[in-house]
Design an enzyme around this catalytic site. Sequence first.
Site, PDB file in Angstrom:
ATOM      1  N   HIS A  46      30.567  33.704  36.243  1.00 38.14           N
ATOM      2  CA  HIS A  46      31.904  34.162  36.623  1.00 38.14           C
ATOM      3  C   HIS A  46      32.705  34.619  35.398  1.00 38.14           C
ATOM      4  O   HIS A  46      33.925  34.446  35.347  1.00 38.14           O
ATOM      5  CB  HIS A  46      32.638  33.041  37.363  1.00 38.14           C
ATOM      6  CG  HIS A  46      32.008  32.691  38.677  1.00 38.14           C
ATOM      7  ND1 HIS A  46      32.257  31.521  39.355  1.00 38.14           N
ATOM      8  CD2 HIS A  46      31.129  33.399  39.454  1.00 38.14           C
ATOM      9  CE1 HIS A  46      31.565  31.511  40.484  1.00 38.14           C
ATOM     10  NE2 HIS A  46      30.868  32.629  40.574  1.00 38.14           N
TER      11      HIS A  46
HETATM   12  C1  LIG Z   1      24.047  36.687  39.792  1.00 39.28           C
HETATM   13  C2  LIG Z   1      25.510  36.671  40.060  1.00 39.28           C
HETATM   14  C3  LIG Z   1      25.999  36.013  41.190  1.00 39.28           C
HETATM   15  C4  LIG Z   1      27.370  35.975  41.436  1.00 39.28           C
HETATM   16  N1  LIG Z   1      27.821  35.426  42.601  1.00 39.28           N
HETATM   17  C5  LIG Z   1      29.138  35.497  42.897  1.00 39.28           C
HETATM   18  C6  LIG Z   1      29.634  35.079  44.166  1.00 39.28           C
HETATM   19  O1  LIG Z   1      28.879  34.746  45.080  1.00 39.28           O
HETATM   20  N2  LIG Z   1      30.975  35.087  44.357  1.00 39.28           N
HETATM   21  C7  LIG Z   1      31.850  35.486  43.391  1.00 39.28           C
HETATM   22  O2  LIG Z   1      33.061  35.426  43.607  1.00 39.28           O
HETATM   23  N3  LIG Z   1      31.398  35.954  42.214  1.00 39.28           N
HETATM   24  C8  LIG Z   1      30.074  36.006  41.963  1.00 39.28           C
HETATM   25  N4  LIG Z   1      29.606  36.531  40.799  1.00 39.28           N
HETATM   26  C9  LIG Z   1      30.574  37.162  39.894  1.00 39.28           C
HETATM   27  C10 LIG Z   1      31.062  38.510  40.420  1.00 39.28           C
HETATM   28  O3  LIG Z   1      30.039  39.199  41.113  1.00 39.28           O
HETATM   29  C11 LIG Z   1      31.538  39.326  39.219  1.00 39.28           C
HETATM   30  O4  LIG Z   1      32.524  38.573  38.553  1.00 39.28           O
HETATM   31  C12 LIG Z   1      32.113  40.671  39.583  1.00 39.28           C
HETATM   32  O5  LIG Z   1      31.220  41.397  40.386  1.00 39.28           O
HETATM   33  C13 LIG Z   1      32.427  41.427  38.293  1.00 39.28           C
HETATM   34  O6  LIG Z   1      33.041  42.638  38.612  1.00 39.28           O
HETATM   35  P1  LIG Z   1      33.365  43.683  37.452  1.00 39.28           P
HETATM   36  O7  LIG Z   1      33.846  44.900  38.129  1.00 39.28           O
HETATM   37  O8  LIG Z   1      34.226  43.026  36.437  1.00 39.28           O
HETATM   38  O9  LIG Z   1      31.966  43.975  36.714  1.00 39.28           O
HETATM   39  P2  LIG Z   1      30.563  44.458  37.332  1.00 39.28           P
HETATM   40  O10 LIG Z   1      30.567  44.336  38.818  1.00 39.28           O
HETATM   41  O11 LIG Z   1      29.521  43.720  36.576  1.00 39.28           O
HETATM   42  O12 LIG Z   1      30.522  46.005  37.012  1.00 39.28           O
HETATM   43  C14 LIG Z   1      30.346  46.556  35.741  1.00 39.28           C
HETATM   44  C15 LIG Z   1      29.581  47.857  35.942  1.00 39.28           C
HETATM   45  O13 LIG Z   1      29.728  48.671  34.774  1.00 39.28           O
HETATM   46  C16 LIG Z   1      28.482  49.269  34.479  1.00 39.28           C
HETATM   47  N5  LIG Z   1      28.504  49.582  33.050  1.00 39.28           N
HETATM   48  C17 LIG Z   1      28.492  48.701  32.027  1.00 39.28           C
HETATM   49  N6  LIG Z   1      28.544  49.361  30.850  1.00 39.28           N
HETATM   50  C18 LIG Z   1      28.620  50.671  31.145  1.00 39.28           C
HETATM   51  C19 LIG Z   1      28.695  51.853  30.351  1.00 39.28           C
HETATM   52  N7  LIG Z   1      28.720  51.791  29.008  1.00 39.28           N
HETATM   53  N8  LIG Z   1      28.739  53.058  30.971  1.00 39.28           N
HETATM   54  C20 LIG Z   1      28.708  53.135  32.336  1.00 39.28           C
HETATM   55  N9  LIG Z   1      28.612  52.041  33.138  1.00 39.28           N
HETATM   56  C21 LIG Z   1      28.587  50.822  32.547  1.00 39.28           C
HETATM   57  C22 LIG Z   1      27.464  48.211  34.859  1.00 39.28           C
HETATM   58  O14 LIG Z   1      26.187  48.763  35.051  1.00 39.28           O
HETATM   59  C23 LIG Z   1      28.091  47.649  36.139  1.00 39.28           C
HETATM   60  O15 LIG Z   1      27.660  48.363  37.287  1.00 39.28           O
HETATM   61  C24 LIG Z   1      28.263  36.588  40.526  1.00 39.28           C
HETATM   62  C25 LIG Z   1      27.772  37.256  39.404  1.00 39.28           C
HETATM   63  C26 LIG Z   1      26.409  37.323  39.178  1.00 39.28           C
HETATM   64  C27 LIG Z   1      25.904  38.074  37.982  1.00 39.28           C
END
Ligand SMILES: Cc1cc2nc3c(=O)[nH]c(=O)nc-3n(C[C@H](O)[C@H](O)[C@H](O)COP(=O)(O)OP(=O)(O)OC[C@H]3O[C@@H](n4cnc5c(N)ncnc54)[C@H](O)[C@@H]3O)c2cc1C
Length: 486
Positions: free
Chosen positions: A428
């Site tokens: 998280h």
């Molecule tokens: C295995 C796992 C299970 C989880 N289970 C839960 C759950 O059940 N419930 C819950 O509340 N939370 C859960 N979480 C946490 C939650 O999913 C994340 O906190 C949330 O999805 C993060 O969102 P975000 O938009 O910050 O980043 P992300 O969703 O990680 O998105 C970042 C995106 O940016 C892209 N990216 C990165 N660098 C670059 C770049 N230089 N150029 C272009 N694209 C790039 C990546 O490929 C990715 O697609 C889980 C996380 C994981 C990993």
Amino acid sequence: MIPARADIVVVGGGSAGCTLAATLAGRPGRTVVLLESGPGYASTGTAPPELLDASRLPVGPESRWTAQYPVLLAGRPGTIARGRVLGGSGAVNGGYFVRGRPGDFDAWPPSWSFDHVLPYFRLIEHDSDFGDEWHGAAGPVPVSRTPWSRLHAVARAFHDAAVAAGHLPVEDLNAPGPVGVGRVPLNIANGVRMGPALSSLMPALASPNLTVCSGTRARRVVMSGAEAVGVEVDGGDGVAFIEAGSVVLCAGAVESPRLLLLSGIGPADELATLGVAPVVDLPGVGTGFTDHPEVAVPYRYRSDLPLGTAVLETVLHTDELELRPYTAPFADSVPGSGAAVPVLGVVLTRPRSRGRLIFDARDPYAAPLLDYGYLDDPRDRAALRHGVATAVHLLAAMDGVVDPHSVPTGAADVDDEWLAAHLGTSQHLSGSCRMGSDDSAVVDDRCRVHGAERLFVADTSVFPQVPSRGPHATVVMLARRVADAL
Ligand SMILES: Cc1cc2nc3c(=O)[nH]c(=O)nc-3n(C[C@H](O)[C@H](O)[C@H](O)COP(=O)(O)OP(=O)(O)OC[C@H]3O[C@@H](n4cnc5c(N)ncnc54)[C@H](O)[C@@H]3O)c2cc1C
């Protein structure tokens, strides 16, 4: 084809980026480019089946849909996965879609109080179980709980044991109120994990003002002085430049701070070490992040039980803990993980430990090391020990499901060594580019990067601290709100 210019370039097609880009795409008059470094797809029908199946998390060592990062958990080396595919971590996660608690927002700037964010929590969801003032009925993300009649035996037995032990049964974990044990709100519909890529972005793909570039990695934000003027990208055919009216980083809590650093925004000494020309000295970039430490208490089922639809169907909250009766051993729910023994997860929801990203000075493009600093604080260790004792007590009471001889330890055996050996993380990760106005803050309360212009960060990086629940619903809410402010 990578466009030469866009009014808004969103970097990262994960939970936040898909929500933000889809919302902006619904408003004509501005062009939007969404960059995603991982693979993409153009409809729910063509999405990889592993991303759809909510009973499994495709994040094992062989996964094609993740980036893996080295970590230190209480000083012990390991790896974690983050989604690297259209949909990001929300496309590979557990489907647990629970809101941050009202008190979690006390750590946020006043404009993000629970009263301010509740309308956005309602906007992002349609909850099929509750139709009251706390819930939305028309948002993109489907939310429901496993019906009582279909709960997995482990989930049901855990719930009943917790109630028998005096914990309050809570019907709706997404409404404010006292904590207790209840069914998990899930963004799962008919067994399909409905993250923001499927629920929000796919319906927006037809918008003429939106271009999605999958397989395209942003290398850095191009700055002219303190102004963001575009993004340097690598789409596999060499490096290209996209001129941008504004740039919004949604690359997640590891890659957003890394992109800031590579663009000259971060702690001055770190920039010097990495050999990057400084643009804005922001000491908080990549430091002080928070996540939930999770201790896995192993046990055995009394008999073979079927896989649950969701990996987690009920959960118990106390003031500082979350207890998670996973419905399958990780060997089944996370293919390739190899962990064949069922576990009850004990999660510290308000950890005091802080982590930092450590970059490789020889190669800033190499994956950084995440040093979590878990168990540094004796109060965190004491709370986890207490949580393990509660877990052992509940497991022992889960008659007919748990093999009573398999519960491995009594509270007295749980020393720091035992905790460290059973320690993992809930994945998280939050707060590596925190929102606020103090010296360590990276963005203001509108997610604008301090000291820079036309540059925003809008993902889990900006949380002042990890919410006391899973962050997914909270980051979708944040992205939806930032889209309105943009
Ligand atoms: C295995 C796992 C299970 C989880 N289970 C839960 C759950 O059940 N419930 C819950 O509340 N939370 C859960 N979480 C946490 C939650 O999913 C994340 O906190 C949330 O999805 C993060 O969102 P975000 O938009 O910050 O980043 P992300 O969703 O990680 O998105 C970042 C995106 O940016 C892209 N990216 C990165 N660098 C670059 C770049 N230089 N150029 C272009 N694209 C790039 C990546 O490929 C990715 O697609 C889980 C996380 C994981 C990993």
